[in-house]
Design a protein around this motif. Sequence first.
Motif, mmCIF file in Angstrom:
data_model
loop_
_atom_site.group_PDB
_atom_site.id
_atom_site.type_symbol
_atom_site.label_atom_id
_atom_site.label_comp_id
_atom_site.label_asym_id
_atom_site.label_seq_id
_atom_site.Cartn_x
_atom_site.Cartn_y
_atom_site.Cartn_z
ATOM 1 N N ARG A 68 0.834 -1.204 0.000
ATOM 2 C CA ARG A 68 0.000 0.000 0.000
ATOM 3 C C ARG A 68 0.869 1.254 0.000
ATOM 4 N N LEU A 69 0.454 2.239 -0.788
ATOM 5 C CA LEU A 69 1.171 3.508 -0.834
ATOM 6 C C LEU A 69 1.005 4.246 0.489
ATOM 7 N N GLU A 70 1.920 5.131 0.791
ATOM 8 C CA GLU A 70 1.981 5.720 2.135
ATOM 9 C C GLU A 70 0.747 6.532 2.513
ATOM 10 N N TRP A 71 -0.038 6.969 1.535
ATOM 11 C CA TRP A 71 -1.256 7.731 1.823
ATOM 12 C C TRP A 71 -2.510 6.855 1.853
ATOM 13 N N MET A 72 -2.356 5.561 1.609
ATOM 14 C CA MET A 72 -3.512 4.665 1.583
ATOM 15 C C MET A 72 -3.855 4.170 2.992
ATOM 16 N N ALA A 73 -5.116 3.826 3.181
ATOM 17 C CA ALA A 73 -5.557 3.263 4.459
ATOM 18 C C ALA A 73 -4.791 1.989 4.754
ATOM 19 N N GLY A 74 -4.289 1.868 5.972
ATOM 20 C CA GLY A 74 -3.557 0.684 6.381
ATOM 21 C C GLY A 74 -2.125 0.648 5.899
ATOM 22 N N ALA A 75 -1.615 1.758 5.364
ATOM 23 C CA ALA A 75 -0.261 1.772 4.821
ATOM 24 C C ALA A 75 0.781 1.410 5.870
ATOM 25 N N GLU A 76 0.517 1.785 7.136
ATOM 26 C CA GLU A 76 1.509 1.518 8.187
ATOM 27 C C GLU A 76 1.760 0.021 8.368
ATOM 28 N N LEU A 77 0.786 -0.804 7.976
ATOM 29 C CA LEU A 77 0.949 -2.253 8.101
ATOM 30 C C LEU A 77 1.955 -2.804 7.095
ATOM 31 N N ASP A 78 2.205 -2.051 6.017
ATOM 32 C CA ASP A 78 3.126 -2.506 4.980
ATOM 33 C C ASP A 78 4.499 -1.849 5.061
ATOM 34 N N LEU A 79 4.656 -0.862 5.932
ATOM 35 C CA LEU A 79 5.876 -0.066 5.886
ATOM 36 C C LEU A 79 7.130 -0.886 6.191
ATOM 37 N N ALA A 80 7.099 -1.708 7.231
ATOM 38 C CA ALA A 80 8.293 -2.477 7.584
ATOM 39 C C ALA A 80 8.710 -3.397 6.430
ATOM 40 N N ALA A 81 7.734 -4.116 5.871
ATOM 41 C CA ALA A 81 8.043 -5.042 4.781
ATOM 42 C C ALA A 81 8.515 -4.302 3.535
ATOM 43 N N SER A 82 7.900 -3.175 3.226
ATOM 44 C CA SER A 82 8.293 -2.436 2.023
ATOM 45 C C SER A 82 9.677 -1.822 2.189
ATOM 46 N N ARG A 83 10.002 -1.360 3.403
ATOM 47 C CA ARG A 83 11.349 -0.842 3.640
ATOM 48 C C ARG A 83 12.400 -1.952 3.513
ATOM 49 N N ASP A 84 12.090 -3.112 4.044
ATOM 50 C CA ASP A 84 13.017 -4.241 3.910
ATOM 51 C C ASP A 84 13.218 -4.606 2.442
ATOM 52 N N TRP A 85 12.130 -4.585 1.679
ATOM 53 C CA TRP A 85 12.206 -4.898 0.254
ATOM 54 C C TRP A 85 13.107 -3.910 -0.474
ATOM 55 N N LEU A 86 12.955 -2.622 -0.181
ATOM 56 C CA LEU A 86 13.781 -1.601 -0.828
ATOM 57 C C LEU A 86 15.249 -1.745 -0.430
ATOM 58 N N ALA A 87 15.499 -2.010 0.850
ATOM 59 C CA ALA A 87 16.888 -2.212 1.294
ATOM 60 C C ALA A 87 17.509 -3.409 0.591
ATOM 61 N N ALA A 88 16.709 -4.472 0.400
ATOM 62 C CA ALA A 88 17.212 -5.662 -0.294
ATOM 63 C C ALA A 88 17.487 -5.364 -1.769
ATOM 64 N N LEU A 89 16.603 -4.565 -2.403
ATOM 65 C CA LEU A 89 16.846 -4.178 -3.792
ATOM 66 C C LEU A 89 18.131 -3.359 -3.909
ATOM 67 N N ALA A 90 18.326 -2.432 -2.976
ATOM 68 C CA ALA A 90 19.538 -1.608 -3.005
ATOM 69 C C ALA A 90 20.785 -2.475 -2.924
ATOM 70 N N GLN A 91 20.729 -3.494 -2.081
ATOM 71 C CA GLN A 91 21.881 -4.383 -1.937
ATOM 72 C C GLN A 91 22.060 -5.263 -3.169
ATOM 73 N N ARG A 92 20.955 -5.824 -3.677
ATOM 74 C CA ARG A 92 21.043 -6.735 -4.819
ATOM 75 C C ARG A 92 21.606 -6.046 -6.055
ATOM 76 N N TYR A 93 21.159 -4.822 -6.297
ATOM 77 C CA TYR A 93 21.589 -4.113 -7.499
ATOM 78 C C TYR A 93 22.792 -3.207 -7.266
ATOM 79 N N GLY A 94 23.277 -3.142 -6.048
ATOM 80 C CA GLY A 94 24.414 -2.281 -5.755
ATOM 81 C C GLY A 94 24.098 -0.820 -5.966
ATOM 82 N N ALA A 95 22.949 -0.375 -5.456
ATOM 83 C CA ALA A 95 22.513 1.003 -5.681
ATOM 84 C C ALA A 95 23.517 2.004 -5.124
ATOM 85 N N ALA A 96 23.860 2.988 -5.947
ATOM 86 C CA ALA A 96 24.748 4.064 -5.517
ATOM 87 C C ALA A 96 23.971 5.234 -4.953
#
Length: 369
Positions: A68-96
């Motif tokens: 869920r996008l940050e302005w959607m109802a219940g977005a706080e329930l997805d924040l931890a998982a979505s942050r972990d996903w982004l951190a994993a993408l940054a690591q996998r692709y070597g984001a600068a």
Amino acid sequence: MGKDPEGLPTILMTADAVGGVWNYALSLCAALPRYRLVLAVMGPAPGAAQRDAALALPSVVVEERAFRLEWMAGAELDLAASRDWLAALAQRYGAALFHCNGYAHATSTPGCPVLVAAHSDVLSWWAAVHREPAPPSWNSYRREVLAGLPAADCIVAPTRAVLDDLARHYGLVGLHALVIRNGIDLRLYAPRPKRQVVMAAGRLWDAAKNLALLDEIAGSLEWPIEIAGDSTHPESGSVRFSAVRPLGMLTPGDMAERLGHAAIFAAPARYEPFGLGILEAAASGCALVLGDIVSLRETWAGAAVFVPPDDKAGWHASLRELIADSDRRRHLSEAARQRAQSFSREAMARGYAALYDELLGGAERREVA
């Protein structure tokens, strides 16, 4: 999905397919071939045409999750998982660099510099639409924005008005913030033989776009009003208009064709941080009639007619006068098209490329130290 060009710095960029952020992101990606861009798409899935447009860009990789996008109802329930996903993408692709088109995910700890691009925010939207502060139910959203802004190495907005809104509702003291104007590929838009029609575009369900006002006055105008855009809210039902001609969701090519033939473009917005649709209309030679709000005056003063967003009588009178005055339409069309030349995709890309290089250079200096 997408290709993996060798040797290019990788930018991890968040996006969603609901509003103008999608077009902004693809336009920026297309103009920055010197980077590999990993587009992390959250929220409702992109449509087939949207996904095809992204995959057609050779230096773009697309990753999707239905958080869920940050302005959607219940977005706080997805924040931890979505942050972990982004951190994993940054690591996998070597984001600068992490280019976050929002606020809550700026704290995802990607291990690289963070750029927050501010396109809109709920507290500013609420104040503009309802003329009062957002209720306590938005306090958790406010806390996430308050945490996300200082997590950024730099905050970018498309207008000074957006930065002023952020300062008013959240504070920007001590933070690095600047304006980089949005831009489009101006080659895709041009005036065509004009039809006697008033055109509008946007999310029909968004009260900030205020498109219902056009439906209220359409029946008593000499020309029809046509509106392109999505009528279905991603979380709730659809809206129905009775007097305007709904065009539904148009492809970019169809939108450019429609705008090229439209004599007038109307945007009675109560809240519009930039307005890519307005820019597209201006580049297409439409005479502009816009909501009289700070952000639109910042961009279009001297090149449009301005009417207070909720002045129904004023909108009716202004459109009738413009319909009846071909010389004024021609003058406004030329002024809008000339102004649009200042907002090219290339100019936007130059601004972001310079900022990317600044942030990447700072990161390299920190590593050496």
